[in-house]
Motif scaffolding. Sequence first.
Motif, PDB file in Angstrom:
ATOM      1  N   ILE A  25       0.815  -1.208   0.000  1.00 45.91           N
ATOM      2  CA  ILE A  25       0.000   0.000   0.000  1.00 45.91           C
ATOM      3  C   ILE A  25       0.854   1.265   0.000  1.00 45.91           C
ATOM      4  CG2 ILE A  25      -0.176   0.030   2.526  1.00 45.91           C
ATOM      5  CD1 ILE A  25      -3.086   1.075   2.146  1.00 45.91           C
ATOM      6  N   SER A  26       0.353   2.272  -0.638  1.00 44.87           N
ATOM      7  CA  SER A  26       0.980   3.597  -0.637  1.00 44.87           C
ATOM      8  C   SER A  26      -0.025   4.585  -0.050  1.00 44.87           C
ATOM      9  CB  SER A  26       1.348   4.019  -2.064  1.00 44.87           C
ATOM     10  OG  SER A  26       1.848   5.345  -2.087  1.00 44.87           O
ATOM     11  N   PRO A  27       0.079   4.871   1.244  1.00 43.97           N
ATOM     12  CA  PRO A  27      -0.831   5.810   1.905  1.00 43.97           C
ATOM     13  C   PRO A  27      -0.145   7.155   2.120  1.00 43.97           C
ATOM     14  CG  PRO A  27       0.280   4.536   3.572  1.00 43.97           C
ATOM     15  CD  PRO A  27       0.920   4.164   2.246  1.00 43.97           C
ATOM     16  N   ALA A  28      -0.786   8.051   2.842  1.00 45.55           N
ATOM     17  CA  ALA A  28      -0.122   9.266   3.302  1.00 45.55           C
ATOM     18  C   ALA A  28       1.044   8.855   4.188  1.00 45.55           C
ATOM     19  CB  ALA A  28      -1.093  10.140   4.080  1.00 45.55           C
ATOM     20  N   SER A  29       2.135   9.646   4.184  1.00 46.09           N
ATOM     21  CA  SER A  29       3.288   9.222   4.979  1.00 46.09           C
ATOM     22  C   SER A  29       4.093  10.371   5.563  1.00 46.09           C
ATOM     23  CB  SER A  29       4.220   8.348   4.122  1.00 46.09           C
ATOM     24  OG  SER A  29       4.687   9.048   2.985  1.00 46.09           O
ATOM     25  N   ASP A  30       3.643  11.604   5.415  1.00 48.79           N
ATOM     26  CA  ASP A  30       4.364  12.734   5.999  1.00 48.79           C
ATOM     27  C   ASP A  30       3.383  13.626   6.751  1.00 48.79           C
ATOM     28  OD1 ASP A  30       3.665  15.302   4.154  1.00 48.79           O
ATOM     29  OD2 ASP A  30       3.794  13.507   2.912  1.00 48.79           O
ATOM     30  N   ALA A  31       3.915  14.468   7.639  1.00 50.18           N
ATOM     31  CA  ALA A  31       3.080  15.255   8.543  1.00 50.18           C
ATOM     32  C   ALA A  31       2.077  16.133   7.812  1.00 50.18           C
ATOM     33  CB  ALA A  31       3.970  16.115   9.450  1.00 50.18           C
ATOM     34  N   ALA A  32       2.541  16.856   6.795  1.00 49.44           N
ATOM     35  CA  ALA A  32       1.651  17.781   6.100  1.00 49.44           C
ATOM     36  C   ALA A  32       0.514  17.054   5.402  1.00 49.44           C
ATOM     37  CB  ALA A  32       2.448  18.623   5.104  1.00 49.44           C
ATOM     38  N   THR A  33       0.826  15.922   4.772  1.00 48.21           N
ATOM     39  CA  THR A  33      -0.225  15.166   4.082  1.00 48.21           C
ATOM     40  C   THR A  33      -1.174  14.513   5.078  1.00 48.21           C
ATOM     41  OG1 THR A  33       1.322  14.730   2.270  1.00 48.21           O
ATOM     42  CG2 THR A  33      -0.691  13.426   2.325  1.00 48.21           C
ATOM     43  N   PHE A  34      -0.621  13.949   6.159  1.00 47.89           N
ATOM     44  CA  PHE A  34      -1.489  13.433   7.219  1.00 47.89           C
ATOM     45  C   PHE A  34      -2.443  14.526   7.706  1.00 47.89           C
ATOM     46  CE2 PHE A  34       1.716   9.987   8.515  1.00 47.89           C
ATOM     47  CZ  PHE A  34       0.897   8.956   8.090  1.00 47.89           C
ATOM     48  N   ALA A  35      -1.941  15.744   7.813  1.00 45.48           N
ATOM     49  CA  ALA A  35      -2.715  16.839   8.393  1.00 45.48           C
ATOM     50  C   ALA A  35      -4.032  17.061   7.669  1.00 45.48           C
ATOM     51  CB  ALA A  35      -1.882  18.124   8.394  1.00 45.48           C
ATOM     52  N   TRP A  36      -3.980  17.018   6.330  1.00 48.00           N
ATOM     53  CA  TRP A  36      -5.226  17.308   5.613  1.00 48.00           C
ATOM     54  C   TRP A  36      -5.950  16.059   5.115  1.00 48.00           C
ATOM     55  CZ3 TRP A  36      -5.612  15.858   0.476  1.00 48.00           C
ATOM     56  CH2 TRP A  36      -4.431  15.697  -0.257  1.00 48.00           C
ATOM     57  N   SER A  37      -5.207  14.994   4.838  1.00 46.40           N
ATOM     58  CA  SER A  37      -5.850  13.834   4.222  1.00 46.40           C
ATOM     59  C   SER A  37      -6.517  12.900   5.220  1.00 46.40           C
ATOM     60  CB  SER A  37      -4.831  13.043   3.392  1.00 46.40           C
ATOM     61  OG  SER A  37      -3.894  12.387   4.232  1.00 46.40           O
ATOM     62  N   SER A  47      -4.380  21.190  12.485  1.00 48.93           N
ATOM     63  CA  SER A  47      -4.274  19.951  11.705  1.00 48.93           C
ATOM     64  C   SER A  47      -2.835  19.507  11.565  1.00 48.93           C
ATOM     65  CB  SER A  47      -4.897  20.159  10.321  1.00 48.93           C
ATOM     66  OG  SER A  47      -6.290  20.367  10.409  1.00 48.93           O
ATOM     67  N   LEU A  48      -1.917  20.449  11.389  1.00 49.92           N
ATOM     68  CA  LEU A  48      -0.509  20.099  11.219  1.00 49.92           C
ATOM     69  C   LEU A  48       0.070  19.478  12.490  1.00 49.92           C
ATOM     70  CD1 LEU A  48       1.909  20.083   9.346  1.00 49.92           C
ATOM     71  CD2 LEU A  48       2.457  22.406  10.121  1.00 49.92           C
ATOM     72  N   ALA A  49      -0.379  19.955  13.649  1.00 50.16           N
ATOM     73  CA  ALA A  49       0.085  19.361  14.908  1.00 50.16           C
ATOM     74  C   ALA A  49      -0.324  17.898  14.986  1.00 50.16           C
ATOM     75  CB  ALA A  49      -0.483  20.141  16.095  1.00 50.16           C
ATOM     76  N   VAL A  50      -1.540  17.581  14.535  1.00 47.57           N
ATOM     77  CA  VAL A  50      -1.996  16.191  14.522  1.00 47.57           C
ATOM     78  C   VAL A  50      -1.192  15.385  13.515  1.00 47.57           C
ATOM     79  CG1 VAL A  50      -3.938  14.642  14.108  1.00 47.57           C
ATOM     80  CG2 VAL A  50      -4.315  16.831  15.257  1.00 47.57           C
ATOM     81  N   GLY A  51      -0.981  15.957  12.327  1.00 41.88           N
ATOM     82  CA  GLY A  51      -0.214  15.263  11.304  1.00 41.88           C
ATOM     83  C   GLY A  51       1.201  14.956  11.747  1.00 41.88           C
ATOM     84  N   THR A  52       1.801  15.893  12.460  1.00 40.75           N
ATOM     85  CA  THR A  52       3.153  15.684  12.971  1.00 40.75           C
ATOM     86  C   THR A  52       3.185  14.548  13.988  1.00 40.75           C
ATOM     87  OG1 THR A  52       3.692  18.024  12.630  1.00 40.75           O
ATOM     88  CG2 THR A  52       5.099  16.789  14.145  1.00 40.75           C
ATOM     89  N   ALA A  53       2.183  14.503  14.843  1.00 41.49           N
ATOM     90  CA  ALA A  53       2.104  13.415  15.817  1.00 41.49           C
ATOM     91  C   ALA A  53       1.952  12.068  15.118  1.00 41.49           C
ATOM     92  CB  ALA A  53       0.934  13.657  16.770  1.00 41.49           C
TER      93      ALA A  53
END
Length: 456
Positions: free
Chosen positions: A206-218, A412-418
Amino acid sequence: MAINTSRTRRAALSALGVITAVGLLAGCGSGTPGEAAGGGGGSEGVTTIQFWHRTFTPVENDWYKDIVKKFNASQKEIKVVDTEVPADAWDQKMKAAQAAGKAPDIYTHSGSIQDAVNAGQLYELNKVVDQSKLDEIIDPAQPVSQIGGKYYAYPLLLEPQTVLFWNKAMLDKAGVDSTKGPETWDDLLAACAKIQPTLAKGTYCISPASDAATFAWSTVGQQYNFAGHTALTDDWTKPDINNDGYKDLMSKYKTLWDKGYMPKQALAAYVEGKDFGQQKVAFKVSGSWMMSEIGSDYKDMLSNTGVGAFPNAANADGRTATTLGNFKWVIDAKSKNAEAAGKFLEWSLAGDPQNLVPFFVGTQFTKVPVRASVQEAVAADEKAADAPWSKVVIDDIAPTAIPEPTYPWDVSLAVGTAMETVMKGAASPDKAIATAEAAIQKVIDRDKLPEKAPKN
């Protein structure tokens, strides 16, 4: 800054070359960024209005140019000057124009409208667009169009931002059912366990989201799916991420990482489908727009691609796992020709459905029209039969997707970073969440968020 996922996506596409920045083009006239809003009256009483839009994909750019030409040819009272602005230059040019009081009369807008409304930047559409036209906007698009019953934006489209795509042949080879996607994360992990031994070197499950910024919005929809809410309490007084739901979501991505089901270095950006088109992954997570790329660049994959909703948490109880992105048109609050701009908007987006059909057909039926009449017209197009994914996107995913959050992007970015930190094993869920909570609380205090919390 409010979360702006569509902008983030399109800017990323521009940088990747999926969208070509072609400079400032005047599709109909010689409008240039920075001209005074409205442009004033023209010869023989013609009202000239300025319309800015971002550079998108070629078919989208062609539609924008064409809709302006058709409107100008349809009547003699209003002339629309069309200016195409490269996606990576949009924010800078728009902010400069707004600061100088020279914003265009009408322009495209992505993300939440809350901050723009709070700043007094948007004109109330109820004053210049017939109410019956506003009433046609479907329920899922209402949250991105109006605040407190007052409309400030008219959407062109909605886009599910988290869709699961799968390679049918790769699943068949592993003995995994390819007629439908995994319904839960447990199903997904079980499928990966079967698929991994069948993969060639350099390919992954699988190729999912994998970095903080993308996690933040996706992953906003996934956060809701696991926890039953997003990152703030309803009154926006404190973060709401220290719970089993958020911890479980983070642990799922850590499992993908630890077991080698996903690549340690992304093979392609979340927003593009290159890794899937080149058959380097069995599953790909991206937005509905990815099918446009598959249809144009990897046509041999069309019949080999499955499309479905993203897997749910075990206890999701039917909660959606995707966020609904959008793209809208707005009128500038300082426009001297708001009525003329309203007529252009009404004719283009809220008028004859056939004006919009070429846009949705050209973008490979990957986006959701915001009027039922347009959905019907698009579905009736002869090319719709060759795009079975359209029904999945419109009927199975979009209706239950949640709108983008209206709280600031930094939350959102704080969540993505976590999420990235936990996935890569740099911190435990408890430690990563504590760090994120502190960052979010600073945003709450800095921006006085309780005063801006949604009242409905």
